[in-house]
Structures are given as C-alpha cells and as structure tokens.
Design a protein around this motif. Structure first.
Motif, short mmCIF file in Angstrom:
data_model
loop_
_atom_site.label_atom_id
_atom_site.label_comp_id
_atom_site.label_asym_id
_atom_site.label_seq_id
_atom_site.Cartn_x
_atom_site.Cartn_y
_atom_site.Cartn_z
N THR A 178 0.82 -1.21 0.00
CA THR A 178 0.00 0.00 0.00
C THR A 178 0.86 1.26 0.00
O THR A 178 1.91 1.29 0.64
N VAL A 179 0.39 2.27 -0.70
CA VAL A 179 0.87 3.64 -0.52
C VAL A 179 -0.22 4.37 0.27
O VAL A 179 -1.41 4.26 -0.05
N ALA A 180 0.18 5.07 1.32
CA ALA A 180 -0.80 5.71 2.21
C ALA A 180 -0.45 7.18 2.41
O ALA A 180 0.71 7.57 2.45
N TYR A 181 -1.50 7.98 2.53
CA TYR A 181 -1.36 9.40 2.87
C TYR A 181 -2.24 9.66 4.08
O TYR A 181 -3.41 9.26 4.11
N SER A 182 -1.70 10.33 5.11
CA SER A 182 -2.48 10.59 6.33
C SER A 182 -2.41 12.06 6.71
O SER A 182 -1.33 12.68 6.65
N ASP A 183 -3.55 12.60 7.10
CA ASP A 183 -3.63 13.96 7.61
C ASP A 183 -4.59 13.95 8.80
O ASP A 183 -5.61 13.26 8.79
#
Length: 365
Positions: A186-191
């Motif tokens: 997985t590639v993940a982006y978190s904010d």
C-alpha cells in the motif's frame, strides 16, 4: 484506559528518519566522497518499477493551525537496492533496508499558499502487515560537490518546493526505506483532519510473509497472576474484524483527538488447552496494525455502572466479571481499536505470555 471523563490517543505513525549528507559532519549520515568529479556509484542496479494505483483524490493537508485543500496521488513507485545508498552513511536502524522512490503529484486547490514542509512528507509505503516505511531526507551540505555519489533517482535527493501557490501542481519524489525481502502492499497518505487515503501497490496484498490467513487457529501460551509462572497452552482463533461507529461509543469521552477516527471491533476465541484455569484478560494483548501504517492497542472502556455486563459496549464486550477460562473450554472476547477515517486493519496480532513465545500475526481479512 477509557472511562467517562478520560481520553487517550491512537498510537503509531510512520517514522521520519533524517539523513544528513555532509562531508565529515557528525550527523546521522554522511557521504565520504562528494567532492568535485566524484563518480556515481557503479554497483547499483536498475530500479524495479512497481504498479501503483494513481487515482487522484481530494483531501486536506494540515500545517500548524491551517488546513489546506488538495488533490493528490502517487505517480510512480520504484524499488532500488541497498547499493544505491553506498555513498551515504546511514543510521544503524536503516542499514540493510531497501530504498523505494515514491513520486507523488499534488495540486493546491485552496486559496492560500502552501509553505513549510510539503504534503509529500505525509506519504508512506507499507507492507502487508502494516509495517510503515521510514521516510528519508537526503541533504547534501557539501557545497563543492558537483554530483551525487549515490544512485538514487534525480529529485529524490532534493527537498520539495519551499512553497506552492494556489491552483499550482507539483511533482515531488520521496525516498522511503523498507525491510528487504518483502513486497509493499500500500501507498498511504495521512492527515489529522483529512483522514487516511490508501492506494494499492500491485494487487494490494504484498507478500504477507509471516502472516497467517484470517481465521486460522494458532497455538500459543498464556501466563497470568493465577498460574504461578507456568505458561499454559492456548489456541487463539480470530472470528471477525469489523468497523463500528463513533456513535457506538457515545457514552464515553474520547477527547478531540478521536473525532476523525473509526472504531474497529476484533473478536477472537481462546481455547484453554492446558490444565489450569485462566483469567479472561487475553484481550489486553491484542493489537492492530493498519494499511496506513498506524498501530492501535485495545481501547479500554471501563464500565463504572457495575451492571455486570462486562467491559466495553454491547457491540464489543471484553472480559466479564467472575468469568474464568477453564481447561478444555473456550471464551470469546472482543477488543476495540481506533484508526483514522479511511484506514483499515491490515494485521491482527496476539502476544502470548510465556518464555520464548512469539507473537501470532494474522491478516485482518
């Protein structure tokens, strides 16, 4: 512990490893050969391109007290080799890890300029068990260097733009380190305000090395205050991993940090395969790691009403008062784990008790 009037935070995030590339510097890394005319490293292999979902999605990026609107997506993911960083002196925990260059593209769709660090720093690459990569920043501080002695791709050894104007689009390369011998999932982006976004790498399953299939019964052991140091053999079988709602927890004060999370209910059945009676506290050793690289320990919801129904909520009950796990009997316990919105469990773990016992790891299913 969660009681009415108490709060705690979801644990876990990708770790940022800062690597300085300065000749003779005392930082966490240095390049010994970055002078004029230094040759690029010749032992590095050609990067292996990995297929990654590149669907553009809307989200936010939070910097200080400001929240900016964005659209973003990964564009490229390539696996290098440890030799690519032979010219860089790495910290001990990074040595032997494999570099991946992750290229991301984002557009500032808001009305304000983006400054400071960029959204690329909130991306990571994770393995099938939710292990997050470590983002590495390479700064070349040798002003005499004419070229890099490492073989990392162009752009991955440079910082992102200092600012991004409204409606502008930028493409940035981020270097991410992962343990060798594994395929990322997985590639993940978190904010904090926008939650987590996930993109599949390949089929999204990774290699899954060391993970048991969901629902598989595993042999382990348990040692509690009543066993006098004896590790009692038990069998643990995951039954379900399901999403709930924060409304399910409305009777408890979770604090502001939990407003953008989702509770996940993990149910496991334990069978006592030994000869001693055990306390029903196995749920304390259940863990979840997410596709976005977050770790979530069980949420402790203490029922102070003394209703006798047990800890937790109706949708997910933990240990029940005056209950014991007797020999050759089973007990099913449920634990609650908070994850950011948009994220999902990738791996469920159980840490047994006893000498040399190893944690059991399952795919979340």
């Amino acid at each position: 512990m969660r009681t009415r009037g108490t709060a705690a935070e979801v644990a876990g995030a990708a770790m940022l490893a800062l690597v300085l590339t300065a000749c003779g510097a005392g930082g966490s890394a240095s390049r010994p050969d970055t002078g004029p005319g230094a040759d690029s490293h010749k032992g590095a292999g050609k990067p292996v391109m990995l297929h990654v979902d590149s669907t553009v999605r809307k989200t936010t990026w939070t910097s200080g007290n400001a929240t900016h609107r964005l659209t973003l997506a990964p564009e490229r993911l390539a696996r290098g080799t440890a030799a690519d960083l032979d010219g860089v002196r790495l910290d001990g925990d990074l040595r032997g890890m494999i570099p991946y260059d992750l290229t991301v593209r984002y557009t500032n769709t808001g009305a304000k300029q983006l400054t400071r660090l960029g959204p690329q720093d909130d991306f990571t690459v994770t393995l099938a068990d939710g292990t997050p990569g470590k983002a590495v920043a390479l700064w070349n501080m040798n002003t005499l260097a004419t070229r890099s002695s490492s073989s990392i791709p162009d752009g991955c050894d440079k910082a992102g733009p200092a600012s991004v104007a409204p409606h502008a689009t930028v493409t940035v390369c981020q270097l991410v380190m992962l343990p060798g011998g594994h395929e990322p999932a997985t590639v993940a982006y978190s904010d904090d305000n926008g939650g987590t976004l996930l993109w599949k790498v390949g089929d999204g399953k990774g290699d899954g090395d060391g993970l048991l299939p969901a629902g598989t019964t595993a042999e382990t052991s348990w040692d509690d205050d009543t066993t006098e140091g004896i590790a009692v053999p038990i069998r643990a079988t995951p039954r379900s991993v399901r999403a709930g709602s924060l409304a399910d927890l409305r009777g408890y004060d979770l604090g502001d940090t939990s407003k953008n999370t989702v509770p996940w209910f993990v149910t496991i059945t334990y069978r006592n395969a030994g000869e001693q009676t055990l306390l029903p506290v196995m749920g304390d050793k259940v863990g979840v790691r997410s596709a976005g690289g977050h770790e979530a320990r069980p949420l402790a919801l203490l029922d102070l009403s003394f209703s006798g129904a047990g800890d937790g909520i109706d949708q997910c009950r933990g240990k029940i008062p005056n209950t014991r796990l007797k020999p050759d009997s089973t007990l099913t316990l449920c634990t609650i784990h908070l994850l950011p919105k948009g994220d999902r469990p990738a791996m469920v773990s159980f840490e047994g008790e006893g000498k040399s016992v190893k944690p059991v790891l399952w795919r979340a299913g």
